[in-house]
Design a protein around this motif. Structure first.
Motif, PDB file in Angstrom:
ATOM      1  N   ALA A  79     -19.074  43.105  45.500  1.00 62.26           N
ATOM      2  CA  ALA A  79     -18.783  41.935  46.336  1.00 62.26           C
ATOM      3  C   ALA A  79     -18.628  42.342  47.795  1.00 62.26           C
ATOM      4  O   ALA A  79     -19.104  41.642  48.708  1.00 62.26           O
ATOM      5  CB  ALA A  79     -17.514  41.251  45.831  1.00 62.26           C
ATOM      6  N   SER A  80     -17.978  43.487  48.023  1.00 57.95           N
ATOM      7  CA  SER A  80     -17.790  43.964  49.391  1.00 57.95           C
ATOM      8  C   SER A  80     -19.124  44.328  50.042  1.00 57.95           C
ATOM      9  O   SER A  80     -19.370  43.999  51.205  1.00 57.95           O
ATOM     10  CB  SER A  80     -16.862  45.180  49.384  1.00 57.95           C
ATOM     11  N   LEU A  81     -20.004  44.984  49.279  1.00 55.37           N
ATOM     12  CA  LEU A  81     -21.315  45.353  49.815  1.00 55.37           C
ATOM     13  C   LEU A  81     -22.165  44.126  50.126  1.00 55.37           C
ATOM     14  O   LEU A  81     -22.915  44.107  51.105  1.00 55.37           O
ATOM     15  CB  LEU A  81     -22.053  46.255  48.826  1.00 55.37           C
ATOM     16  N   LYS A  82     -22.047  43.104  49.293  1.00 57.26           N
ATOM     17  CA  LYS A  82     -22.792  41.876  49.556  1.00 57.26           C
ATOM     18  C   LYS A  82     -22.266  41.171  50.797  1.00 57.26           C
ATOM     19  O   LYS A  82     -23.034  40.600  51.586  1.00 57.26           O
ATOM     20  CB  LYS A  82     -22.710  40.952  48.341  1.00 57.26           C
ATOM     21  N   ALA A  83     -20.958  41.217  50.978  1.00 58.85           N
ATOM     22  CA  ALA A  83     -20.341  40.509  52.107  1.00 58.85           C
ATOM     23  C   ALA A  83     -20.729  41.109  53.452  1.00 58.85           C
ATOM     24  O   ALA A  83     -20.909  40.376  54.436  1.00 58.85           O
ATOM     25  CB  ALA A  83     -18.820  40.515  51.940  1.00 58.85           C
ATOM     26  N   ASP A  84     -20.860  42.437  53.516  1.00 54.22           N
ATOM     27  CA  ASP A  84     -21.153  43.035  54.822  1.00 54.22           C
ATOM     28  C   ASP A  84     -22.629  43.373  55.025  1.00 54.22           C
ATOM     29  O   ASP A  84     -23.001  43.999  56.018  1.00 54.22           O
ATOM     30  CB  ASP A  84     -20.285  44.287  55.044  1.00 54.22           C
ATOM     31  N   GLY A  85     -23.490  42.985  54.080  1.00 52.79           N
ATOM     32  CA  GLY A  85     -24.920  43.177  54.241  1.00 52.79           C
ATOM     33  C   GLY A  85     -25.469  44.499  53.732  1.00 52.79           C
ATOM     34  O   GLY A  85     -26.694  44.709  53.727  1.00 52.79           O
ATOM     35  N   THR A  86     -24.600  45.396  53.285  1.00 58.05           N
ATOM     36  CA  THR A  86     -25.067  46.693  52.787  1.00 58.05           C
ATOM     37  C   THR A  86     -25.933  46.531  51.548  1.00 58.05           C
ATOM     38  O   THR A  86     -26.949  47.214  51.372  1.00 58.05           O
ATOM     39  CB  THR A  86     -23.870  47.608  52.462  1.00 58.05           C
ATOM     40  N   TYR A  87     -25.541  45.621  50.671  1.00 54.94           N
ATOM     41  CA  TYR A  87     -26.298  45.376  49.437  1.00 54.94           C
ATOM     42  C   TYR A  87     -27.735  44.975  49.753  1.00 54.94           C
ATOM     43  O   TYR A  87     -28.681  45.516  49.187  1.00 54.94           O
ATOM     44  CB  TYR A  87     -25.602  44.274  48.628  1.00 54.94           C
TER      45      TYR A  87
END
Length: 491
Positions: free
Chosen positions: A249-257
């Motif tokens: 969820a954190s990676l999706k939120a900051d665009g890393t995903y």
């Protein structure tokens, strides 16, 4: 029995040469950095993760042998974000699931679709990728344009994949046969060779393969499919699942995903390694293949040394006077010579951990597999060699006052070893080739390394030719060395 000086010298020379080749393998671990999440339920813990690096672009190896791909990058990023450590081990898909069931690993990330059937056995993380399937045919095929054209023909799929599930769901409707294989590269080669007319595969994997010039083309649109998730054993590692979901969820939120997906999917050709001449391929593959050759030689030497001890011990029991010990040796030979080597590889690596409640090192499993199998054959070689010595030799020694043990040691065994030497050299060569079967449990021998290379570049024939050349050279040199040592010692 005293050790035979000729074989002691041969084994010592082999081990010296192999030790000179040895280098330290790069670690497969990823550690959290200093900026870890102190509130993570698994901060500071280490998890063993199994994968299948024949599933590009989700997991594969680059030209240096480093594991890369969507799954690998994602797992490493989440581990860093949540403050835990991962040790990623490359296995085949089915072997990865067996390792999970045997508690050899804590989780599996391998482009694994979340299905109701699998939920009965495993717990899954949240979905990290929504997949789908697509159909492709050989690039020069102009006859197959729709599913209706598949009637009476064979379609190849990957075992356990979403493509296999979809193909079987429409098989009766369109009247085609389904052939399941274990690797994406094998699927594509099956179509190119004409043994199947089409492949149904996960669309990102298919798109990546086509970008690598795998010789196929798509002829239908993508069919929306299921979700990929990370699997853990039912009721176990709940904290890991929680941490993975939070990190995702954190990676999706900051665009890393999204940046990880774009790296491999936005332009599949950007990671292409399938171009270049045969010499360029050989140059790129050489480091990884040399690691595989080193592992092959080391495990062969160690296993052969153990097999020699077992073979001579049980061989002498087979010609001894004790019926009980002779029976024990007979059972040993019957069990390990009468069962497939691959069965024992799976038993020692996946079965024994469930019996003893702790993991078994893959080197230990490999040595046990090869040594016990070869030891059974060496037992019969030794028995035959001893029986080939003229019985009068033993009787003459006994008549001179030597005991049975001394007569065997001083008179019979030196002649038996000379008789057995050609067969023992042949058994050594067989063992070196049999070591390739250990790729089924993820042991990084020569053929396994070749498999990892062509899984990423889809140049199967050329890569296997390289592997065959290396095997031929290694076996020829090993045979020559063994014969030289034998001639010098036995002259």
């Amino acid at each position: 029995m005293a050790k035979s000086p000729r074989w002691a010298a041969l084994l010592a020379l082999m081990l010296t040469l192999i030790t000179a080749l040895a280098t330290v393998l790069p670690a497969g671990s990823v550690h959290a950095d200093e900026n870890t999440d102190a509130n993570s339920p698994v901060a500071g813990q280490t998890f063993r993760i199994a994968t299948d690096t024949t599933f590009a672009p989700f997991e594969f190896r680059d030209s240096t042998g480093e594991m890369i791909g969507i799954d690998i990058d994602l797992m490493r990023a989440i581990a860093e974000r949540e403050g835990f450590t991962v040790q990623i081990q490359s296995l085949g898909f089915n072997a990865a699931l067996q390792a999970l069931s045997a508690n050899q690993v804590d989780a599996v990330i391998a482009g694994m679709s979340i299905t109701d059937a699998r939920k009965q056995v495993y717990d899954f993380t949240d979905s990290y990728f929504q997949s789908g399937v697509q159909r492709a045919i050989a690039k020069d095929n102009t006859e197959i344009t729709s599913y209706d054209d598949l009637a009476g023909k064979t379609v190849v799929v990957k075992t356990g994949s979403e493509g296999e599930t979809y193909a079987k769901s429409i098989q009766a409707q369109y009247g085609f046969e389904v052939d399941s294989v274990d690797q994406s590269s094998t699927m594509y080669e099956t179509v190119k060779s004409g043994n199947a007319v089409a492949v149904i595969d996960d669309y990102p994997v298919l798109a990546y393969g086509i970008a690598q010039n795998n010789g196929l083309k798509t002829v239908t649109d993508k069919v929306p499919g299921g979700d990929y998730g990370v699997a853990v054993n039912k009721g176990m590692n709940a904290d890991f699942v929680t941490a993975f979901n939070a990190g995702l969820a954190s990676l999706k939120a900051d665009g890393t995903y999204q940046s990880i997906l774009d790296k491999y999917l936005a332009d599949p050709s950007a990671n292409a390694s399938g171009q270049g001449s045969f010499l360029q391929l050989a140059q790129q593959a050489f480091p990884a293949l040399m690691i595989g050759l080193r592992n092959t030689l080391v495990i062969t030497a160690v296993s052969f040394a153990v097999a020699m001890v077992l073979g001579f011990a049980f061989g002498l029991l087979r010609v001894g006077k004790s019926r009980l010990l002779n029976g024990v040796a007979k059972v040993f030979v019957a069990v390990f010579r009468g069962t497939p080597l691959l069965v024992w590889a799976f038993f020692f690596y996946f079965g024994v951990p469930q019996l003893i409640g702790r993991p078994v090192n893959i080197w230990v499993a490999g040595v046990l597999t090869l040594a016990l199998n070869s030891g059974a054959y060496i037992t019969e070689i030794v028995r035959g060699a001893v029986k080939s010595v003229d019985p009068g030799q033993l009787e003459a020694a006994r008549s001179l006052g030597l005991g049975y043990g001394k007569s065997m040691q001083r008179v019979v065994l030196p002649q038996a070893v000379k008789i057995a030497t050609p067969s023992l050299i042949n058994q050594l060569v067989i063992m070196l080739k049999d070591s390739s079967l250990l790729l089924a449990i993820g042991f990084g021998e020569l053929l396994y390394q070749g498999q990892q290379i062509y899984a990423a570049n889809f140049r199967v024939t050329e890569t296997l030719l390289l592997v065959a050349i290396i095997y031929f050279v290694a076996i020829s040199l090993l045979t020559w060395l063994a014969n030289v040592v034998d001639r010098r010692i036995n002259r």
